[in-house]
Design a protein around this motif. Structure first.
Motif, PDB file in Angstrom:
ATOM      1  N   HIS A  95      -1.827   2.158   9.258  1.00 36.48           N
ATOM      2  CA  HIS A  95      -2.375   0.901   9.771  1.00 36.48           C
ATOM      3  C   HIS A  95      -1.349  -0.211   9.628  1.00 36.48           C
ATOM      4  O   HIS A  95      -0.466  -0.148   8.772  1.00 36.48           O
ATOM      5  CB  HIS A  95      -3.632   0.552   8.958  1.00 36.48           C
TER       6      HIS A  95
ATOM      7  N   GLU B 162       2.634   7.816   1.386  1.00 36.88           N
ATOM      8  CA  GLU B 162       2.509   6.573   2.148  1.00 36.88           C
ATOM      9  C   GLU B 162       3.478   5.516   1.631  1.00 36.88           C
ATOM     10  O   GLU B 162       3.629   5.345   0.425  1.00 36.88           O
ATOM     11  CB  GLU B 162       1.082   6.026   2.002  1.00 36.88           C
TER      12      GLU B 162
ATOM     13  N   GLU C 127       1.346   6.815   6.690  1.00 33.76           N
ATOM     14  CA  GLU C 127       0.792   7.681   5.650  1.00 33.76           C
ATOM     15  C   GLU C 127       0.380   9.068   6.129  1.00 33.76           C
ATOM     16  O   GLU C 127      -0.804   9.332   6.307  1.00 33.76           O
ATOM     17  CB  GLU C 127      -0.371   6.987   4.943  1.00 33.76           C
TER      18      GLU C 127
ATOM     19  N   ALA D 158       1.665   0.424   7.292  1.00 35.29           N
ATOM     20  CA  ALA D 158       1.506   1.447   6.254  1.00 35.29           C
ATOM     21  C   ALA D 158       1.508   2.783   6.989  1.00 35.29           C
ATOM     22  O   ALA D 158       0.626   3.048   7.797  1.00 35.29           O
ATOM     23  CB  ALA D 158       0.219   1.243   5.486  1.00 35.29           C
TER      24      ALA D 158
ATOM     25  N   ASP E 121       0.866  -1.185   0.000  1.00 35.73           N
ATOM     26  CA  ASP E 121       0.000   0.000   0.000  1.00 35.73           C
ATOM     27  C   ASP E 121       0.898   1.228   0.000  1.00 35.73           C
ATOM     28  O   ASP E 121       1.752   1.375   0.884  1.00 35.73           O
ATOM     29  CB  ASP E 121      -0.869  -0.067   1.274  1.00 35.73           C
TER      30      ASP E 121
HETATM   31 MG    MG Z   1      -2.923   2.763   3.718  1.00 35.57          MG
END
Ligand code: MG
Ligand code: MG
Length: 260
Positions: free
Chosen positions: A167, A231, A200, A198, A104
């Motif tokens: 997250h 991110e 961000e 992740a 991600d």
């Molecule tokens: Mg994300």
């Protein structure tokens, strides 16, 4: 919270490579006159070509392969017929699942030439991400990550969006813990080697308040100021986070309007 072994992290890096390739292809296509729906076609074809699927398409009903958020849109923008114009900034969020693992990564790109202040906001948000990644050291508390973002943004006079954050990530796109972009270094869960996050940060050129558009997804700044969102998916380690979604190429100098 799940701790990943080396093999799982290797797989996440493979997913992360596909994410980076999608970013590179989409970035190539970003220019005035292109619609955000055009960018979805590129992302979709690139995902298929690499045997990956979008993490976002169908996620709680999200209708596209990527998120595309323009100017005052912060995150979760739904691509559509909107044509990009010279001077816009566009945040592209790419999530890919490859062999059961997610990557991600989001990046804000300039469209044509952007204002000096917009270029500055993009650079600062990228710097905030870099500092947050450096704070993802095993033995630190999670609050150190948010603190890195928040304290840097404050020094630069930027607002941090508090309503959304990062997250944990792995077999699921969203795993524990939630990763706020604000915090204090001695608070939050203990970071352990092999925890994959992740991270961000979202910064704005105005205030921190947000609202969601009637489409139920697109989050915009309440005051209409532009926003940036950077991110990476990282693995926590003794020397900070290791980026698993490393970009193939990066913008070194943003093209900015020059007053004649
Ligand atoms: Mg994300
Ligand atoms: Mg994302």
């Amino acid at each position: 919270m799940t701790i990943k072994n080396d093999e799982e992290i290797r797989r996440m890096r493979e997913a992360g490579k596909v994410v980076a390739i999608v970013h590179a292809q989409v970035e190539d296509a970003i220019s005035p006159g292109v619609t955000t729906a055009d960018l979805v076609v590129i992302a979709r074809d690139t995902l298929v070509e690499h045997g990956a699927i979008s993490s976002f398409l169908g996620y709680h009903g999200f209708p596209a392969h990527i998120c595309a958020s323009v100017n005052d849109e912060i995150v979760h923008g739904i691509p559509g017929k909107k044509r990009l114009r010279d001077g816009d900034v566009i945040s592209i969020d790419v999530g890919a699942i490859l062999a059961g693992y997610h990557g991600d990564s989001a990046w804000t790109y300039p469209v044509g030439q952007i204002s000096k202040d917009a270029a500055q906001l993009l650079r600062e948000t990228e710097q905030a991400l870099q500092l947050a990644i450096e704070a993802a050291v095993s033995g630190n508390r999670l609050g150190a990550v948010g603190y890195a973002v928040e304290s840097f943004a404050r020094r630069r006079g930027r607002s941090v969006v508090r309503d959304y954050g990062g997250h944990g990530i792995g077999r699921q796109m969203h795993e524990d813990p939630h990763v706020p972009n604000v915090g204090t270094p001695d608070r939050g869960v203990l970071l352990r080697t092999g925890l994959t996050l992740a991270i961000e940060p979202m910064l704005t050129a105005g205030g921190e308040d947000t609202r969601t558009l009637k489409d139920g997804w697109t989050v915009v700044t309440a005051d209409g100021a532009i926003a940036a969102h950077f991110e990476h998916t990282v693995a926590v380690g003794p020397e900070g986070g290791t980026v698993l979604t490393e970009r193939l190429a990066r913008v070194v100098e943003y093209p900015v309007w020059r007053t004649p």
